[in-house]
Design a protein around this motif. Structure first.
Motif, short mmCIF file in Angstrom:
data_model
loop_
_atom_site.label_atom_id
_atom_site.label_comp_id
_atom_site.label_asym_id
_atom_site.label_seq_id
_atom_site.Cartn_x
_atom_site.Cartn_y
_atom_site.Cartn_z
N GLN A 16 0.82 -1.20 0.00
CA GLN A 16 0.00 0.00 0.00
C GLN A 16 0.86 1.25 0.00
N ILE A 17 0.24 2.36 -0.38
CA ILE A 17 0.97 3.62 -0.46
C ILE A 17 1.46 4.08 0.91
N SER A 18 0.76 3.76 1.96
CA SER A 18 1.23 4.14 3.30
C SER A 18 2.55 3.45 3.64
N THR A 19 2.71 2.23 3.17
CA THR A 19 3.98 1.52 3.39
C THR A 19 5.10 2.19 2.62
N TRP A 20 4.84 2.59 1.38
CA TRP A 20 5.85 3.27 0.58
C TRP A 20 6.24 4.60 1.24
N LEU A 21 5.25 5.32 1.76
CA LEU A 21 5.54 6.59 2.43
C LEU A 21 6.37 6.37 3.69
N ALA A 22 6.07 5.32 4.44
CA ALA A 22 6.84 5.02 5.65
C ALA A 22 8.28 4.65 5.29
N ILE A 23 8.46 3.87 4.24
CA ILE A 23 9.82 3.50 3.80
C ILE A 23 10.58 4.74 3.35
N TYR A 24 9.91 5.61 2.59
CA TYR A 24 10.57 6.84 2.14
C TYR A 24 10.93 7.73 3.32
N PHE A 25 10.05 7.83 4.31
CA PHE A 25 10.30 8.65 5.49
C PHE A 25 11.54 8.17 6.24
N VAL A 26 11.65 6.89 6.46
CA VAL A 26 12.81 6.33 7.16
C VAL A 26 14.07 6.53 6.32
N LEU A 27 13.96 6.29 5.02
CA LEU A 27 15.11 6.47 4.12
C LEU A 27 15.55 7.93 4.10
N TRP A 28 14.60 8.85 4.13
CA TRP A 28 14.93 10.27 4.12
C TRP A 28 15.73 10.64 5.37
N TRP A 29 15.35 10.13 6.54
CA TRP A 29 16.09 10.43 7.77
C TRP A 29 17.48 9.82 7.74
N VAL A 30 17.61 8.63 7.20
CA VAL A 30 18.94 8.02 7.09
C VAL A 30 19.83 8.86 6.18
#
Length: 91
Positions: free
Chosen positions: A4-18
């Motif tokens: 789902q798109i919420s999962t993609w957004l969560a992955i992007y959010f974590v990746l952005w902080w890294v």
């Protein structure tokens, strides 16, 4: 298996902080390196952090890495079945 798109957004959010923590040390000059500093401050304190540039670079780099991961997922390289098989774990 669809994600789902919420999962993609969560992955992007974590990746952005890294990626933010990856880009933070680049281009920072300390007071000690420039020989300028206010009395009573730490000589290792940065003079100019340029956070705007770092946020832009963080967004660009994380979008590139996310795009590569998304392409690998759609190509079948990042499926749960494939990754569990590579690690020798039953699915």
């Amino acid at each position: 298996m669809a994600i789902q798109i919420s999962t993609w957004l969560a992955i992007y959010f974590v990746l952005w902080w890294v990626m933010l923590f990856v880009t933070l040390p680049f281009g920072v000059r300390s007071q000690h390196e420039d020989g300028v500093g206010a009395p009573g401050t730490d000589p290792g304190a940065p003079i100019l952090t340029r956070m705007g540039r770092k946020l832009i670079w963080t967004t660009i780099l994380s979008a590139i890495v996310f795009g590569i991961g998304l392409a690998a997922y759609h190509a079948g390289y990042l499926s749960i079945e494939r990754l569990s098989k590579m690690m020798g774990m039953p699915f």
